[in-house]
Motif scaffolding. Sequence first.
Motif, PDB file in Angstrom:
ATOM      1  N   PRO A 192      23.462  31.284 -30.940  1.00 57.68           N
ATOM      2  CA  PRO A 192      22.600  32.208 -31.686  1.00 57.68           C
ATOM      3  C   PRO A 192      21.890  31.608 -32.886  1.00 57.68           C
ATOM      4  CG  PRO A 192      24.849  33.067 -31.434  1.00 57.68           C
ATOM      5  CD  PRO A 192      24.881  31.620 -31.088  1.00 57.68           C
ATOM      6  N   VAL A 193      22.285  30.420 -33.323  1.00 62.62           N
ATOM      7  CA  VAL A 193      21.778  29.896 -34.590  1.00 62.62           C
ATOM      8  C   VAL A 193      20.257  29.786 -34.593  1.00 62.62           C
ATOM      9  CG1 VAL A 193      21.819  27.955 -36.195  1.00 62.62           C
ATOM     10  CG2 VAL A 193      23.929  28.664 -35.035  1.00 62.62           C
ATOM     11  N   ALA A 194      19.695  29.073 -33.641  1.00 62.37           N
ATOM     12  CA  ALA A 194      18.237  28.881 -33.616  1.00 62.37           C
ATOM     13  C   ALA A 194      17.475  30.193 -33.400  1.00 62.37           C
ATOM     14  CB  ALA A 194      17.865  27.861 -32.538  1.00 62.37           C
ATOM     15  N   PRO A 195      17.850  31.047 -32.422  1.00 64.76           N
ATOM     16  CA  PRO A 195      17.133  32.323 -32.266  1.00 64.76           C
ATOM     17  C   PRO A 195      17.192  33.198 -33.510  1.00 64.76           C
ATOM     18  CG  PRO A 195      18.452  31.875 -30.314  1.00 64.76           C
ATOM     19  CD  PRO A 195      18.837  30.854 -31.335  1.00 64.76           C
ATOM     20  N   LEU A 196      18.344  33.251 -34.170  1.00 66.14           N
ATOM     21  CA  LEU A 196      18.466  34.083 -35.370  1.00 66.14           C
ATOM     22  C   LEU A 196      17.628  33.532 -36.519  1.00 66.14           C
ATOM     23  CD1 LEU A 196      22.273  34.923 -35.257  1.00 66.14           C
ATOM     24  CD2 LEU A 196      20.400  36.574 -35.100  1.00 66.14           C
ATOM     25  N   LEU A 197      17.597  32.212 -36.678  1.00 68.91           N
ATOM     26  CA  LEU A 197      16.753  31.619 -37.722  1.00 68.91           C
ATOM     27  C   LEU A 197      15.279  31.908 -37.462  1.00 68.91           C
ATOM     28  CD1 LEU A 197      18.477  28.157 -38.329  1.00 68.91           C
ATOM     29  CD2 LEU A 197      18.396  30.111 -39.897  1.00 68.91           C
ATOM     30  N   LEU A 198      14.865  31.804 -36.189  1.00 73.45           N
ATOM     31  CA  LEU A 198      13.482  32.095 -35.842  1.00 73.45           C
ATOM     32  C   LEU A 198      13.146  33.559 -36.104  1.00 73.45           C
ATOM     33  CD1 LEU A 198      10.796  31.190 -34.631  1.00 73.45           C
ATOM     34  CD2 LEU A 198      11.725  31.670 -32.354  1.00 73.45           C
ATOM     35  N   LEU A 199      14.024  34.467 -35.701  1.00 75.46           N
ATOM     36  CA  LEU A 199      13.805  35.892 -35.943  1.00 75.46           C
ATOM     37  C   LEU A 199      13.767  36.199 -37.440  1.00 75.46           C
ATOM     38  CD1 LEU A 199      16.103  37.422 -33.179  1.00 75.46           C
ATOM     39  CD2 LEU A 199      13.601  37.541 -33.268  1.00 75.46           C
ATOM     40  N   SER A 200      14.613  35.515 -38.205  1.00 73.68           N
ATOM     41  CA  SER A 200      14.609  35.720 -39.647  1.00 73.68           C
ATOM     42  C   SER A 200      13.286  35.292 -40.263  1.00 73.68           C
ATOM     43  CB  SER A 200      15.760  34.946 -40.281  1.00 73.68           C
ATOM     44  OG  SER A 200      15.776  35.127 -41.689  1.00 73.68           O
ATOM     45  N   LEU A 201      12.770  34.153 -39.823  1.00 72.95           N
ATOM     46  CA  LEU A 201      11.471  33.691 -40.340  1.00 72.95           C
ATOM     47  C   LEU A 201      10.347  34.652 -39.955  1.00 72.95           C
ATOM     48  CD1 LEU A 201      11.725  29.853 -39.640  1.00 72.95           C
ATOM     49  CD2 LEU A 201      11.763  30.984 -41.864  1.00 72.95           C
ATOM     50  N   MET A 202      10.430  35.219 -38.738  1.00 73.06           N
ATOM     51  CA  MET A 202       9.378  36.111 -38.254  1.00 73.06           C
ATOM     52  C   MET A 202       9.402  37.468 -38.954  1.00 73.06           C
ATOM     53  SD  MET A 202       9.587  35.322 -34.151  1.00 73.06           S
ATOM     54  CE  MET A 202       8.529  36.735 -33.766  1.00 73.06           C
ATOM     55  N   PHE A 203      10.598  38.034 -39.146  1.00 76.76           N
ATOM     56  CA  PHE A 203      10.693  39.418 -39.627  1.00 76.76           C
ATOM     57  C   PHE A 203      11.154  39.542 -41.084  1.00 76.76           C
ATOM     58  CE2 PHE A 203      11.187  39.735 -34.986  1.00 76.76           C
ATOM     59  CZ  PHE A 203      10.180  40.653 -34.712  1.00 76.76           C
ATOM     60  N   GLU A 204      11.876  38.548 -41.567  1.00 77.50           N
ATOM     61  CA  GLU A 204      12.329  38.622 -42.952  1.00 77.50           C
ATOM     62  C   GLU A 204      11.494  37.739 -43.869  1.00 77.50           C
ATOM     63  OE1 GLU A 204      17.005  39.573 -41.798  1.00 77.50           O
ATOM     64  OE2 GLU A 204      16.388  37.524 -42.270  1.00 77.50           O
ATOM     65  N   GLY A 205      10.865  36.712 -43.302  1.00 74.28           N
ATOM     66  CA  GLY A 205       9.956  35.878 -44.070  1.00 74.28           C
ATOM     67  C   GLY A 205      10.617  34.635 -44.640  1.00 74.28           C
ATOM     68  N   ALA A 206       9.843  33.566 -44.716  1.00 69.74           N
ATOM     69  CA  ALA A 206      10.379  32.308 -45.237  1.00 69.74           C
ATOM     70  C   ALA A 206      10.714  32.411 -46.713  1.00 69.74           C
ATOM     71  CB  ALA A 206       9.361  31.183 -44.999  1.00 69.74           C
ATOM     72  N   ARG A 207       9.900  33.142 -47.488  1.00 76.30           N
ATOM     73  CA  ARG A 207      10.138  33.232 -48.924  1.00 76.30           C
ATOM     74  C   ARG A 207      11.463  33.902 -49.257  1.00 76.30           C
ATOM     75  NH1 ARG A 207       9.623  30.269 -52.679  1.00 76.30           N
ATOM     76  NH2 ARG A 207       7.528  29.824 -51.903  1.00 76.30           N
ATOM     77  N   PRO A 208      11.777  35.084 -48.674  1.00 73.14           N
ATOM     78  CA  PRO A 208      13.091  35.690 -48.950  1.00 73.14           C
ATOM     79  C   PRO A 208      14.255  34.795 -48.516  1.00 73.14           C
ATOM     80  CG  PRO A 208      11.613  37.327 -48.029  1.00 73.14           C
ATOM     81  CD  PRO A 208      10.925  36.012 -47.894  1.00 73.14           C
ATOM     82  N   ASP A 209      14.081  34.092 -47.391  1.00 76.49           N
ATOM     83  CA  ASP A 209      15.150  33.203 -46.929  1.00 76.49           C
ATOM     84  C   ASP A 209      15.371  32.060 -47.916  1.00 76.49           C
ATOM     85  OD1 ASP A 209      15.390  34.789 -44.734  1.00 76.49           O
ATOM     86  OD2 ASP A 209      14.604  33.344 -43.283  1.00 76.49           O
TER      87      ASP A 209
END
Length: 338
Positions: free
Chosen positions: A179-196
Amino acid sequence: MRPVHIALAVLVTALWGVNFVVIEVGLDHFPPLLFCALRFLVAALPAVFLVGPPRVAWRWILGVGLALGVAKFGLLFIGMHEGMPAGLSSLALQIQAVFTALFAVVVLAERPGRRRLLGMAVALAGIAVAAVDEGASGPLLGFVLVVAAAAFWGVSNVLTRKAAPPDALNFMVWVSLVPVAPLLLLSLMFEGARPDLDALSRLDWAGVGAIVYVAWVTTVFGFGIWGFLLRTYDASAVAPFSLLVPVFGMSSAALVLGEGISGPRWLAAALLVGGVALTSLPAGRLSRMTPSPGLRPRRRAAAADAPGPGPAAPGTLAPADTTASRTPSTASRPSPRG
């Protein structure tokens, strides 16, 4: 079971129950999908270099990793981020036992008996009571997302049953890598790079502690102990302990987070735990917890997907953070969140 092993079983379910409170702490420090990705990253590394190569086909590792890690835990973390209380989350996730039994009927052509059907009805009544109570007092969306997470947990349980991994810990560690890569990609798409990036730049000891707990304590340690118990005793002797997870989850949330437990929520807990017990445990063994003289190869394979965390769990993995409880006629699962 030996007293020391009973104590270990209770300890693991307590760790899985408290895991829901720790997830609340983690969600105060990270966006939910990023936190979920970090949980599996830390659980998988460096463990994948220590447990040996996978012992089942990659299609099962990928399938369970996506269903359990991305869908189940992703929805769980988002649901809690949307306001679903930790204690109620630990309780609502137990409906996975009903979903597992239903999916086993469709995929594995298993036929539940009258006792199991009664258990499903009782558990669903508990979820209905909890939904009405939460709809009147809290965010219904979070509740729906957590129930959806339980449904995907059921999917992963059936896939685990099909995979029949001979080593539960080895399987869980490799599943955690998926799940690591899919979750990171989803986080970048929906939560945004700045919040991460902001969350990572403000990383403190509380955030690190939350990640370590949900990854190593509930997943690696919890799942390892649970797997040991399942290799030592019959699954029907170990499975009942998983029903303690929502007890520890609700009580720790009340003590640490100050979450109230209303009358309807107590009723929902009683109905859901009772229904899951009827659905999950073998007929004639609801009150019998005796060690098996030895696990035959077929029994050992069955034990691999018996109750546990979330490969969780913990949220999961279940164990805690997970894992799937099964009976001679169907697969169902109890683990924790996280």
